[in-house]
Design a protein around this motif. Sequence first.
Motif, PDB file in Angstrom:
ATOM      1  N   LEU A 153       0.787  -1.220   0.000  1.00 40.24           N
ATOM      2  CA  LEU A 153       0.000   0.000   0.000  1.00 40.24           C
ATOM      3  C   LEU A 153       0.828   1.285   0.000  1.00 40.24           C
ATOM      4  O   LEU A 153       0.330   2.341  -0.387  1.00 40.24           O
ATOM      5  CB  LEU A 153      -0.944   0.009   1.211  1.00 40.24           C
ATOM      6  N   THR A 154       2.084   1.211   0.437  1.00 37.41           N
ATOM      7  CA  THR A 154       2.894   2.427   0.532  1.00 37.41           C
ATOM      8  C   THR A 154       3.051   3.157  -0.803  1.00 37.41           C
ATOM      9  O   THR A 154       2.987   4.381  -0.842  1.00 37.41           O
ATOM     10  CB  THR A 154       4.283   2.119   1.117  1.00 37.41           C
ATOM     11  N   PRO A 155       3.250   2.456  -1.923  1.00 41.70           N
ATOM     12  CA  PRO A 155       3.339   3.191  -3.191  1.00 41.70           C
ATOM     13  C   PRO A 155       2.007   3.748  -3.669  1.00 41.70           C
ATOM     14  O   PRO A 155       1.914   4.264  -4.778  1.00 41.70           O
ATOM     15  CB  PRO A 155       3.866   2.130  -4.172  1.00 41.70           C
ATOM     16  N   ALA A 156       0.969   3.629  -2.854  1.00 42.95           N
ATOM     17  CA  ALA A 156      -0.357   4.181  -3.155  1.00 42.95           C
ATOM     18  C   ALA A 156      -0.908   3.746  -4.510  1.00 42.95           C
ATOM     19  O   ALA A 156      -1.245   4.576  -5.354  1.00 42.95           O
ATOM     20  CB  ALA A 156      -0.325   5.704  -3.065  1.00 42.95           C
ATOM     21  N   PRO A 157      -1.001   2.447  -4.754  1.00 41.32           N
ATOM     22  CA  PRO A 157      -1.575   2.019  -6.027  1.00 41.32           C
ATOM     23  C   PRO A 157      -3.070   2.314  -6.079  1.00 41.32           C
ATOM     24  O   PRO A 157      -3.740   2.298  -5.058  1.00 41.32           O
ATOM     25  CB  PRO A 157      -1.314   0.509  -6.044  1.00 41.32           C
ATOM     26  N   ALA A 158      -3.560   2.584  -7.278  1.00 38.78           N
ATOM     27  CA  ALA A 158      -4.986   2.858  -7.441  1.00 38.78           C
ATOM     28  C   ALA A 158      -5.780   1.567  -7.495  1.00 38.78           C
ATOM     29  O   ALA A 158      -6.978   1.548  -7.233  1.00 38.78           O
ATOM     30  CB  ALA A 158      -5.214   3.669  -8.713  1.00 38.78           C
ATOM     31  N   ILE A 159      -5.111   0.488  -7.868  1.00 35.36           N
ATOM     32  CA  ILE A 159      -5.756  -0.821  -7.904  1.00 35.36           C
ATOM     33  C   ILE A 159      -4.921  -1.750  -7.033  1.00 35.36           C
ATOM     34  O   ILE A 159      -3.736  -1.922  -7.260  1.00 35.36           O
ATOM     35  CB  ILE A 159      -5.796  -1.371  -9.341  1.00 35.36           C
ATOM     36  N   VAL A 160      -5.555  -2.320  -6.014  1.00 38.11           N
ATOM     37  CA  VAL A 160      -4.831  -3.159  -5.068  1.00 38.11           C
ATOM     38  C   VAL A 160      -5.343  -4.583  -5.190  1.00 38.11           C
ATOM     39  O   VAL A 160      -6.533  -4.839  -5.054  1.00 38.11           O
ATOM     40  CB  VAL A 160      -5.044  -2.663  -3.621  1.00 38.11           C
ATOM     41  N   LEU A 161      -4.440  -5.520  -5.464  1.00 41.20           N
ATOM     42  CA  LEU A 161      -4.818  -6.931  -5.569  1.00 41.20           C
ATOM     43  C   LEU A 161      -4.273  -7.654  -4.342  1.00 41.20           C
ATOM     44  O   LEU A 161      -3.078  -7.747  -4.163  1.00 41.20           O
ATOM     45  CB  LEU A 161      -4.225  -7.542  -6.841  1.00 41.20           C
ATOM     46  N   LEU A 162      -5.148  -8.152  -3.486  1.00 40.28           N
ATOM     47  CA  LEU A 162      -4.714  -8.822  -2.265  1.00 40.28           C
ATOM     48  C   LEU A 162      -5.064 -10.303  -2.342  1.00 40.28           C
ATOM     49  O   LEU A 162      -6.226 -10.658  -2.486  1.00 40.28           O
ATOM     50  CB  LEU A 162      -5.408  -8.201  -1.038  1.00 40.28           C
ATOM     51  N   ASP A 163      -4.051 -11.138  -2.240  1.00 40.98           N
ATOM     52  CA  ASP A 163      -4.257 -12.585  -2.329  1.00 40.98           C
ATOM     53  C   ASP A 163      -4.183 -13.196  -0.935  1.00 40.98           C
ATOM     54  O   ASP A 163      -3.122 -13.354  -0.374  1.00 40.98           O
ATOM     55  CB  ASP A 163      -3.188 -13.200  -3.238  1.00 40.98           C
TER      56      ASP A 163
END
Lengths: 283, 582, 224
Positions: free
Chosen positions: B494-504
């Motif tokens: 999350l630190t790079p502040a992505p606009a789309i986060v994929l959590l597995d």
Amino acid sequence: MDQLFLILLNASWQMAALALLALGLAIVFGLLRILNMAHGEFVMLGAYSHVITAQFGLPPLMALPVCIVVVGLVALLIERAVVRHFYNRMFDSLLATWALSILMREFVEMIWGRAYRNVPLPVEGMIKLGGVGYPTYRLMVIAFVVIGLAMLWLWYRNSLTGVRIRAVVSNPALARAVGINTTRFAAAAYVIGCVLAGLSGLLLAPMLGVEPSMGLDALIRSFFALVVGGLGTLEGLGIGAAVIGGVQAGLSAALNQTAGYLGVLVLAVIFLWRRPDGLYRRR
Amino acid sequence: MGFIVGASLALLGLLMAVPAVWGDFVTWQLGLFLLYGIAAQGVGLAWGRGGFLPLGNALFFGVSGYASAMILHATDGALVPNLLAIVVCAAILAALAWGLAMLVFQGRLESGPYFSLITLALVLIVEQLAETAQSLTGGFNGYSGYPSIAGLDPFGNLYYLIAGLVVVTTFCLMLLEKLPAGLVLRGLVSQEARLQTLGFATHRVKAWVFALSAFITALAGALFASHQGIVTPQASGFVLSSELLIWAAVGGRLHPLGSLLGAVAIGFLSAELRDTYLWWEVLIAFLFLAVVIAAPGGAIEMLSYLAQKLGWRPHELTVAPNPPPPTRPNNAAGALTLRDVHVSAGEIRILDGLEFTCPTQGFLCVIGPNGAGKTTMLKSITGAMKVERGEVSLGGQTVTNLPQYRALSNGIGRKMQIPTVFEDLSVRENLQLASLANRARAIDYFRVAPLGWEIPELSRLLDQPGVPLRELGDLNAGALPQGHRQMLELCLTLTPAPAIVLLDEPTAGMSPEETALMVRLIKKYQLETKAFVLVIEHDMALVQALDARVLVLHQGRRFAEGSFGEIRSDPRVAEVYTGGNK
Amino acid sequence: MIIQLEEVAGGYGDTLIHKGLSLSVEAGKVLAVIGRNGTGKTTLARLIAGELPLVSGRIRYLGSDISQLPSWERARAGIVSMPQTDMVFDALTVSENLALAGATPPGSLIERFPRIAQRMNQSAQTMSGGERKILGFVRAMVSPAKLLVLDEPSEGVQAENIDHMVSSVREACANGVACLLCEQNIGMVEALADAVIGLDSSGICYRAEGGEVSRDAMLGTLSL
């Protein structure tokens, strides 16, 4: 016409010799997925079996069992002590086997020195083939390689042991579930690959200069043959040896030996860049 | 920083004292091994900080040596033209090294063996060329009959030039360690795949490392020509390349002083003892094997360990917190869409025409039985698995099959199924690396300030009660228990502040309290950044807590989609889980 | 008692999936283990097969402690597993897959699964998911076994073939073979199980034997 035939014979010789040299590496990489950087040194040990045999005053034919015993024992020791701990870790196994190769080279150098040794041809003379004379021993080796690889391929495809080998490579966990001892399998694969490398050194010694660092050339050319042909299959080995051996023979005849070497390197880099799986896709 | 300057000055002082204490001959010998030491530093850099094994670095040493010798001959040793020539030649060799590394490392993660064998083949070819091109290189007997640079006496003042170069390279390499660039390199060796998901083009990083390695080796090789008065094929040969490796390894390839120590100590001893004791080379080979297997840090690490036992503490760089630049704008933006995506592993089809469109913000939970293709779907979005047919797009712009390191520049961040953190780095360093991702420009890697960047997204996560990562800052990430590792991994994502986060499976292996905490963290992030978060989960309580839309995957296709309540009460979905007809 | 697990703990790396599991299976009986994804059915199967090491606890098989025995020794001793994924050798043909089991399939098995006989020379990786499951199942049934460990054999398989699987397992049990069946298919469980254990994220949440086994309770452990 005779000149062409001679070139073809030379090319066949180069291809057969390379296929023989690379076989051990193909087996170890194909079955265990580790790059045995000490491959060339096992070839070297096989070549030195002639020297050992002569040193102990044994008849020259004894070089064969001496080779198998010496190379086999060294490979077994190395597998137990070092290689076993690095399966599934490609970079570390590269490093460890490289360190072992240095050790083996220095050891041989300490005992026998750096001087080139000449090994006499076991079989002298030439055979006339279609107007051209070609050394008998070379023809014997070519025949041995062609027949040997064909038989190996047939055996691999049709025997139960061949099935077991393919099972372990395909799915090691399931192989254990059907009762196959995968630890012993890995050790056997490594030792057999090294013994085959040693045998290739034994057979090719009269044609190569026998000295402690002769293995480097064997390692590089074997590896590049596998890169071009496809790492880890018998078919790939055949194709790769044919291409690399042919290119080297051709360029060496047309220009000089360094050009041959350079051509092989360029070809391998191109293949690496464009076709990393080699020519023969592993099915 | 003071420590590095101090150490460099101490080294300088030590080197300066040698002529006075030991006289001209020892000074001359030391000069040679200092040059080899610089070359060993080059090898140590590539191997210890780049993570690849160059088997032929002597070729940079020797080729530069030959070139320098020829130019010294032509210019009769004039100082300025030769200094210029040395730098230009080293730069050319560095550029060639860069090109080779880019070629070999592009697109493959497991390219180590290829690189090593290609460098081995190259050094053998160069050695052969040097021996056979008699007219150019003097062949086997070497190239001689040229003056040394500026006429400096190899038994006298040339030593000071060499000592100066050693101090400069050692200082620069020690400095590099402390800078963000050094941190990136340690992350590269630790966990290359994770570094790629943070947006680093690792093949390019390796290429720069190899180029720098070639550059400093070439500088040393050029001075070698002046020092020896003759350049032979051995200078660009296999044996020297091998020795450089051994010296770097035994001395300690992870530290520039280690490689230097290895070359000087073992090089010196070998020169003295190898003719007297036949078994000396075998002993060194054994030592090399032992170091490779059991002590990767070499002698310098053992010395450092002893020093720490006696109370000495390695110097920790503290940087004042400062505000970071904003994240770089995304190359693509918009709704994530999968259209008719087919992915196979070998002959087995995993994704079989997967098709759906994600909202531009909010949550989506993906569930489904084992083998349905959930993780494969994530991998195909970020480029970790090849999409054979179909398209993955962002707001209409296609992003199918882009290399993994491009995912973040498109605003996609992914947390892997098995928590993958930089195990050899401390927790703080893990977070520092993530802080650089997607924000740092090239110049920032060579400034100290970025190590103190306080990323607002990260601070918000760390400030949450129950998140222990600030206190655990000095702990090695590899020592974290599973729950904390998942938290660290979430922070990295999350630190790079992505606009789309994929959590597995973000909460696998976590206790109920930790799971609740993770849910809070994820929800908070989404609320504050208006991102789109896709979560693969087995735990239905979590799905419910996120209050998200649910997508059910089955046999590589979209099976059902709806709110949690709708999916829970759908009898077809229940059958998929309880084994109804397929 | 064919197999007995005493306070077995194990998992992956630092994560413990099972923290103290105890169960046993008797000769000729079927113990079904049910639970949703992620509750540890496959982990349990792997612990018994020997693919995962025990962190603590013991496994007793035919009276001996096999906790330290390597997986191939367990297989040779009669613990035959059918894994949930990668249950066949993709690189081999159907007949080669079966050859590794060490015996030829008896006529009754061939009758039930005629597709296997038809595809003897076909490479396993060209078969569909369901067909590969059937091949894996047949291979397990053909191997000389005292304990069968089947991990979701019905997943992706058509209903009629599931029925054939049930008949085959029943036949084996009649010959004294014990069976541990990890499943999510309630129908199959109902048809075979002599005892049922239900798993959720905290461990065993349901235990029942014989007539006590209730469909509703089982559905409860699987519900979303």
